[in-house]
Design a protein around this motif. Structure first.
Motif, PDB file in Angstrom:
ATOM      1  N   UNK A 280      24.732  67.176 -49.253  1.00  0.00           N
ATOM      2  CA  UNK A 280      24.528  68.618 -49.390  1.00  0.00           C
ATOM      3  C   UNK A 280      25.435  69.132 -50.505  1.00  0.00           C
ATOM      4  N   UNK A 281      25.221  70.347 -51.002  1.00  0.00           N
ATOM      5  CA  UNK A 281      26.129  70.897 -52.022  1.00  0.00           C
ATOM      6  C   UNK A 281      27.566  70.930 -51.502  1.00  0.00           C
ATOM      7  N   UNK A 282      28.500  70.697 -52.400  1.00  0.00           N
ATOM      8  CA  UNK A 282      29.914  70.711 -52.061  1.00  0.00           C
ATOM      9  C   UNK A 282      30.584  71.871 -52.788  1.00  0.00           C
ATOM     10  N   UNK A 283      31.737  72.280 -52.259  1.00  0.00           N
ATOM     11  CA  UNK A 283      32.483  73.372 -52.889  1.00  0.00           C
ATOM     12  C   UNK A 283      33.976  73.084 -52.782  1.00  0.00           C
ATOM     13  N   UNK A 284      34.704  73.366 -53.849  1.00  0.00           N
ATOM     14  CA  UNK A 284      36.156  73.241 -53.806  1.00  0.00           C
ATOM     15  C   UNK A 284      36.784  74.341 -54.645  1.00  0.00           C
ATOM     16  N   UNK A 285      38.066  74.582 -54.395  1.00  0.00           N
ATOM     17  CA  UNK A 285      38.837  75.572 -55.136  1.00  0.00           C
ATOM     18  C   UNK A 285      39.910  74.871 -55.949  1.00  0.00           C
ATOM     19  N   UNK A 286      40.068  75.306 -57.196  1.00  0.00           N
ATOM     20  CA  UNK A 286      41.084  74.763 -58.088  1.00  0.00           C
ATOM     21  C   UNK A 286      41.962  75.908 -58.566  1.00  0.00           C
ATOM     22  N   UNK A 287      43.256  75.813 -58.303  1.00  0.00           N
ATOM     23  CA  UNK A 287      44.194  76.865 -58.687  1.00  0.00           C
ATOM     24  C   UNK A 287      45.227  76.305 -59.651  1.00  0.00           C
ATOM     25  N   UNK A 288      45.349  76.934 -60.819  1.00  0.00           N
ATOM     26  CA  UNK A 288      46.362  76.576 -61.804  1.00  0.00           C
ATOM     27  C   UNK A 288      47.487  77.590 -61.714  1.00  0.00           C
ATOM     28  N   UNK A 289      48.678  77.111 -61.463  1.00  0.00           N
ATOM     29  CA  UNK A 289      49.802  78.012 -61.233  1.00  0.00           C
ATOM     30  C   UNK A 289      51.053  77.422 -61.865  1.00  0.00           C
ATOM     31  N   UNK A 290      52.226  77.889 -61.435  1.00  0.00           N
ATOM     32  CA  UNK A 290      53.480  77.408 -61.995  1.00  0.00           C
ATOM     33  C   UNK A 290      54.369  76.761 -60.949  1.00  0.00           C
ATOM     34  N   UNK A 291      55.559  76.368 -61.375  1.00  0.00           N
ATOM     35  CA  UNK A 291      56.477  75.660 -60.477  1.00  0.00           C
ATOM     36  C   UNK A 291      56.908  76.515 -59.294  1.00  0.00           C
ATOM     37  N   UNK A 292      57.085  77.823 -59.514  1.00  0.00           N
ATOM     38  CA  UNK A 292      57.579  78.671 -58.432  1.00  0.00           C
ATOM     39  C   UNK A 292      56.624  78.667 -57.246  1.00  0.00           C
ATOM     40  N   UNK A 293      55.343  78.913 -57.509  1.00  0.00           N
ATOM     41  CA  UNK A 293      54.394  78.972 -56.401  1.00  0.00           C
ATOM     42  C   UNK A 293      54.178  77.611 -55.759  1.00  0.00           C
ATOM     43  N   UNK A 294      54.052  76.558 -56.570  1.00  0.00           N
ATOM     44  CA  UNK A 294      53.800  75.250 -55.970  1.00  0.00           C
ATOM     45  C   UNK A 294      55.029  74.764 -55.202  1.00  0.00           C
ATOM     46  N   UNK A 295      56.222  75.199 -55.630  1.00  0.00           N
ATOM     47  CA  UNK A 295      57.443  74.908 -54.872  1.00  0.00           C
ATOM     48  C   UNK A 295      57.355  75.542 -53.481  1.00  0.00           C
ATOM     49  N   UNK A 296      56.924  76.809 -53.438  1.00  0.00           N
ATOM     50  CA  UNK A 296      56.774  77.495 -52.151  1.00  0.00           C
ATOM     51  C   UNK A 296      55.761  76.786 -51.254  1.00  0.00           C
ATOM     52  N   UNK A 297      54.639  76.390 -51.830  1.00  0.00           N
ATOM     53  CA  UNK A 297      53.604  75.708 -51.052  1.00  0.00           C
ATOM     54  C   UNK A 297      54.080  74.338 -50.579  1.00  0.00           C
ATOM     55  N   UNK A 298      54.782  73.633 -51.452  1.00  0.00           N
ATOM     56  CA  UNK A 298      55.295  72.309 -51.100  1.00  0.00           C
ATOM     57  C   UNK A 298      56.302  72.406 -49.954  1.00  0.00           C
ATOM     58  N   UNK A 299      57.127  73.433 -50.009  1.00  0.00           N
ATOM     59  CA  UNK A 299      58.117  73.638 -48.953  1.00  0.00           C
ATOM     60  C   UNK A 299      57.453  74.041 -47.637  1.00  0.00           C
ATOM     61  N   UNK A 300      56.467  74.942 -47.734  1.00  0.00           N
ATOM     62  CA  UNK A 300      55.823  75.465 -46.532  1.00  0.00           C
ATOM     63  C   UNK A 300      54.951  74.429 -45.838  1.00  0.00           C
ATOM     64  N   UNK A 301      54.190  73.671 -46.602  1.00  0.00           N
ATOM     65  CA  UNK A 301      53.189  72.791 -45.999  1.00  0.00           C
ATOM     66  C   UNK A 301      53.605  71.326 -45.934  1.00  0.00           C
ATOM     67  N   UNK A 302      54.590  70.913 -46.772  1.00  0.00           N
ATOM     68  CA  UNK A 302      55.008  69.511 -46.744  1.00  0.00           C
ATOM     69  C   UNK A 302      56.491  69.366 -46.404  1.00  0.00           C
ATOM     70  N   UNK A 303      57.166  70.505 -46.263  1.00  0.00           N
ATOM     71  CA  UNK A 303      58.599  70.516 -45.973  1.00  0.00           C
ATOM     72  C   UNK A 303      59.387  69.746 -47.029  1.00  0.00           C
ATOM     73  N   UNK A 304      58.940  69.859 -48.282  1.00  0.00           N
ATOM     74  CA  UNK A 304      59.627  69.243 -49.418  1.00  0.00           C
ATOM     75  C   UNK A 304      60.099  70.372 -50.330  1.00  0.00           C
ATOM     76  N   UNK A 305      61.414  70.531 -50.457  1.00  0.00           N
ATOM     77  CA  UNK A 305      61.984  71.702 -51.123  1.00  0.00           C
ATOM     78  C   UNK A 305      62.149  71.484 -52.622  1.00  0.00           C
TER      79      UNK A 305
END
Length: 211
Positions: free
Chosen positions: A73-98
């Motif tokens: 069936x058709x597939x869908x995905x999201x691609x977000x291009x951002x910077x170190x600050x936001x990906x740092x926050x996401x990495x800390x929140x979801x992977x507990x890697x600071x």
């Protein structure tokens, strides 16, 4: 899964995959990313075509979703291009890697793939096709980290971003690399995917295997 509000790129009604791109240049200024949404769309369509939907290795999360001809069936995905600050926050929140990282993948199908009735799907109008798309999840890339890694690797930023996007895409499909042989398989497939879109990454395999 981390969800972002994004708009679908303009694609044909019969596209096998729909890519939602969100670029946050204020998060990584003054770098410039010149990859058009249509280019991203084309890359993911090409990458999907390189993979066998009936293969437990190629598409662990979707192997039960293909019909007898190997069509999904058709597939869908999201691609977000951002910077170190936001990906740092996401990495800390979801992977507990600071710390910042290069790419994160939030797989929507990690727990259970949805069941799709292909007979019903054939009766759906093109305008309603998006309602039937299987959501793969989100790929988030730090352009700042990608630029540093591109310089270290000896290729351009476009190649590095494609390399990271392909890595995230494979994760959304169910790939993982807890062991060295599995990481080698994933690196081999990423390299093949990039070559399929005319890009040749310079891969320091020893460095990647060292973690």
């Amino acid at each position: 899964m981390r969800e972002f509000e994004m708009e679908l790129a303009e694609v044909d009604d019969d596209a096998p995959i729909y890519v939602c791109v969100q670029d946050e240049p204020t998060g990584y200024s003054p770098l410039t990313v010149t990859i058009a949404d249509s280019t991203w769309q084309g890359w993911f369509e090409t990458w999907l075509a390189q993979l066998d939907a009936r293969s437990p290795q190629d598409m662990p999360y979707l192997v039960d979703q293909a019909d007898e001809a190997g069509q999904l069936p058709p597939l869908e995905l999201s691609l977000r291009l951002t910077g170190d600050r936001e990906i740092h926050q996401l990495n800390s929140e979801f992977r507990q890697v600071d710390r910042p990282t290069d790419v994160l993948a939030f797989a929507a199908l990690e727990w259970e793939a949805p069941e799709v009735d292909f007979a019903d799907l054939e009766e759906v109008d093109d305008a309603e096709l998006g309602d039937w798309a299987i959501e793969l999840g989100d790929v988030v890339i730090s352009v700042e980290t990608a630029q540093r890694q591109a310089t270290e690797a000896g290729h351009d930023l476009t190649t590095e971003l494609a390399w990271l996007a392909a890595h995230g895409f494979l994760h959304l499909l169910g790939w993982d690399h807890p062991t060295e042989p599995e990481l080698n398989q994933m690196l081999d497939r990423q390299t093949a995917l990039l070559k399929a879109v005319g890009l040749t990454p310079q891969v320091d395999r020893a460095k990647l295997l060292a973690g």
